[in-house]
Design a protein around this motif. Structure first.
Motif, PDB file in Angstrom:
ATOM      1  N   GLY A 149       0.822  -1.189   0.000  1.00  0.00           N
ATOM      2  CA  GLY A 149       0.000   0.000   0.000  1.00  0.00           C
ATOM      3  C   GLY A 149       0.858   1.240   0.000  1.00  0.00           C
ATOM      4  N   PHE A 150       0.265   2.369   0.431  1.00  0.00           N
ATOM      5  CA  PHE A 150       0.973   3.651   0.428  1.00  0.00           C
ATOM      6  C   PHE A 150       0.893   4.286   1.809  1.00  0.00           C
ATOM      7  N   GLY A 151       2.028   4.807   2.299  1.00  0.00           N
ATOM      8  CA  GLY A 151       2.089   5.504   3.573  1.00  0.00           C
ATOM      9  C   GLY A 151       2.444   6.960   3.355  1.00  0.00           C
ATOM     10  N   ALA A 152       1.472   7.845   3.448  1.00  0.00           N
ATOM     11  CA  ALA A 152       1.677   9.253   3.120  1.00  0.00           C
ATOM     12  C   ALA A 152       2.279  10.014   4.288  1.00  0.00           C
ATOM     13  N   SER A 153       3.127  10.974   3.969  1.00  0.00           N
ATOM     14  CA  SER A 153       3.792  11.757   5.011  1.00  0.00           C
ATOM     15  C   SER A 153       2.823  12.661   5.750  1.00  0.00           C
ATOM     16  N   GLY A 154       1.914  13.315   5.037  1.00  0.00           N
ATOM     17  CA  GLY A 154       0.950  14.203   5.670  1.00  0.00           C
ATOM     18  C   GLY A 154       0.342  15.117   4.634  1.00  0.00           C
ATOM     19  N   ALA A 155      -0.893  15.545   4.859  1.00  0.00           N
ATOM     20  CA  ALA A 155      -1.610  16.326   3.859  1.00  0.00           C
ATOM     21  C   ALA A 155      -0.998  17.696   3.634  1.00  0.00           C
ATOM     22  N   ARG A 156      -0.185  18.200   4.573  1.00  0.00           N
ATOM     23  CA  ARG A 156       0.454  19.493   4.369  1.00  0.00           C
ATOM     24  C   ARG A 156       1.673  19.383   3.458  1.00  0.00           C
ATOM     25  N   ASP A 157       2.186  18.175   3.261  1.00  0.00           N
ATOM     26  CA  ASP A 157       3.421  17.998   2.503  1.00  0.00           C
ATOM     27  C   ASP A 157       3.204  17.868   1.005  1.00  0.00           C
ATOM     28  N   SER A 158       2.017  17.394   0.598  1.00  0.00           N
ATOM     29  CA  SER A 158       1.778  17.151  -0.816  1.00  0.00           C
ATOM     30  C   SER A 158       0.295  16.914  -1.039  1.00  0.00           C
ATOM     31  N   GLU A 159      -0.103  16.819  -2.288  1.00  0.00           N
ATOM     32  CA  GLU A 159      -1.462  16.474  -2.669  1.00  0.00           C
ATOM     33  C   GLU A 159      -1.503  14.975  -2.966  1.00  0.00           C
TER      34      GLU A 159
END
Length: 337
Positions: A149-159
Motif C-alpha cells: 500500500g501507500f504511507g503518506a507523510s501528511g496532507a500538508r506535505d503534498s497532494e
C-alpha cells in the motif's frame, strides 16, 4: 504444539490456567486445566507504525525540531538516508528487525522511504526472518504497487488525491500522518478517506466526530511524540471513539520495543493496561489485515511466551498489568510464529 501456563485468552485477555493447542500454525483450542508451568502465554505484538530505515542514525539530531528531524525532503533523516549505501541501510534495518522479533513482535506496519528501491531494501532485510512486514511505499505510485500500500507523510506535505485513488483501485492499504504538530492537516487527511491515521495528537471535536462516524482507526506513538516535543495524544478521547493501535515510530528516535511503548502509554495516560495490550496486539493486527493478535481458536498462532518465574515477573498478581507495565525483552522465553 502445546503451550502451557497462564493464558491471556480472547479480546479481554482473561487470565486462565491451561494450555494452547496449535496445529499447522493455527490455534485450535484453549483448554482450561491445572498445569505446572508458570509461563505467561499471550498474542505476539503488532507494531502498527515504524520507520525502520532510520536504523542507520539512532539518536541523531538531538535538540532539532520535528521538521528538522524528519520532514521530507530535507529533514535530517532524509539527508542521512541519501548518504548511506543500500547495503548499509539493509544491514541496519535487519539488526532492528532481529531486535523486534526477539522482543515478541509478530508483525509491523512500515512507512518505507526511498520509493521502489526502499521497498526492495526492506524486503531484503526481512529475508529469512519470521517477523512479518506490512510495507507501505512512499514518494511514488510505483512504490505503492511494489508494496502492500501507500504511507503518506501528511496532507500538508503534498497532494495525495491521485495516489489515494490509485491505492484504492489496487485494493491496497492507505495510511497517512495527521495531527502530529497541530490540527491543520487533519481535515484534509480525513477527506482522503484513509484506512488509518497516524499520531492524532491534536484532534478537535469535529475531527473526533468524523473519526467515530467514519470508523477510521488511529495509530499512536506517544514516546515519539514526546521526543519531538509535540505533546501526548488524547488516548481516552480516541479510545472512546475508534480502534487505536500502538507504534514505535522512528528507530532514530526510539528503540523499537513494544514493551517500552506499552509501559509508557499506560503510565503516562489514563488508558487501562487491558486497553494498551489490545492496542499492541489485536488492534494493530486488525489495521494490518492479519488474522493474529488474539489467543483464541481460529487465529494464526503468532504467540509470545514470557517466563513468569523470571526475577522480574515472579510474584506477579495481575498478569495483564505485568505484561504492559513490567515485562521486557529479558523475560521473553519463546516466540511462536
Amino acid at each position: 504444539m502445546i503451550l502451557e501456563g497462564t493464558v491471556l485468552r480472547g479480546r479481554d485477555f482473561e487470565p486462565v490456567e491451561g494450555r494452547v493447542v496449535v496445529e499447522d500454525g493455527t490455534i485450535v483450542d484453549v483448554e482450561e486445566a491445572s498445569v505446572e508451568s508458570t509461563d505467561i502465554v499471550l498474542p505476539a505484538f503488532v507494531n502498527a507504525h515504524t520507520h525502520i530505515g532510520d536504523s542507520i542514525a539512532k539518536e541523531a539530531g538531538a535538540g532539532l525540531s520535528l521538521d528538522d528531524l524528519v520532514a521530507p525532503p530535507d529533514g535530517l533523516k532524509h539527508r542521512l538516508l541519501r548518504q548511506a549505501s543500500a547495503e548499509e541501510k539493509i544491514a541496519a534495518m535487519r539488526r532492528s528487525l532481529q531486535y523486534m522479533q526477539a522482543g515478541g513482535q509478530a508483525a509491523f506496519i512500515e512507512f518505507r522511504e526511498g520509493g521502489v528501491d526502499g521497498v526492495d531494501a526492506i524486503h531484503r532485510a526481512l529475508d529469512g526472518l519470521d517477523i512479518e512486514g506490512v510495507v507501505l511505499g512512499r514518494e511514488e505510485s510505483e512504490a505503492m504497487h511494489a508494496a502492500d500500500g501507500f504511507g503518506a507523510s501528511g496532507a500538508r506535505d503534498s497532494e495525495f488525491g491521485e495516489l489515494r485513488e490509485a491505492t484504492r483501485e489496487a485494493g491496497k492499504t492507505f495510511g497517512i500522518h495527521a495531527g502530529e504538530r497541530d490540527s491543520d492537516d487533519i481535515t484534509p487527511a480525513l477527506d482522503l478517506d484513509p484506512d488509518f491515521l497516524v499520531h492524532m495528537v491534536y484532534p478537535e471535536p469535529s475531527h473526533l466526530e468524523r473519526v467515530e462516524s467514519e470508523e477510521i482507526p488511529i495509530v499512536v506513538c506517544p514516546r515519539s511524540n514526546l521526543v519531538t516535543n509535540v505533546g501526548v495524544p488524547p488516548l481516552r478521547d480516541l479510545l472512546d471513539r475508534t480502534t487505536v493501535a500502538l507504534g514505535t515510530d522512528n528507530v532514530m528516535l526510539n528503540s523499537p520495543s513494544m514493551f517500552r511503548e506499552m509501559e509508557f502509554a499506560n503510565k503516562l495516560t489514563d488508558a487501562t493496561a487491558r486497553e494498551v495490550l489490545q492496542m499492541a496486539t489485536v488492534n494493530g493486527a486488525d489495521i494490518a489485515g492479519l488474522n493474529a493478535g488474539l489467543v483464541e481458536p481460529g487465529r494464526d498462532a503468532k504467540l509470545l511466551v514470557l517466563d513468569g518465574d523470571s526475577d522480574n515477573l515472579t510474584g506477579v498478581r495481575d498478569p495483564v498489568r505485568a505484561v504492559v507495565r513490567r515485562a521486557g525483552h529479558a523475560d521473553v522465553k519463546q516466540v511462536v510464529y
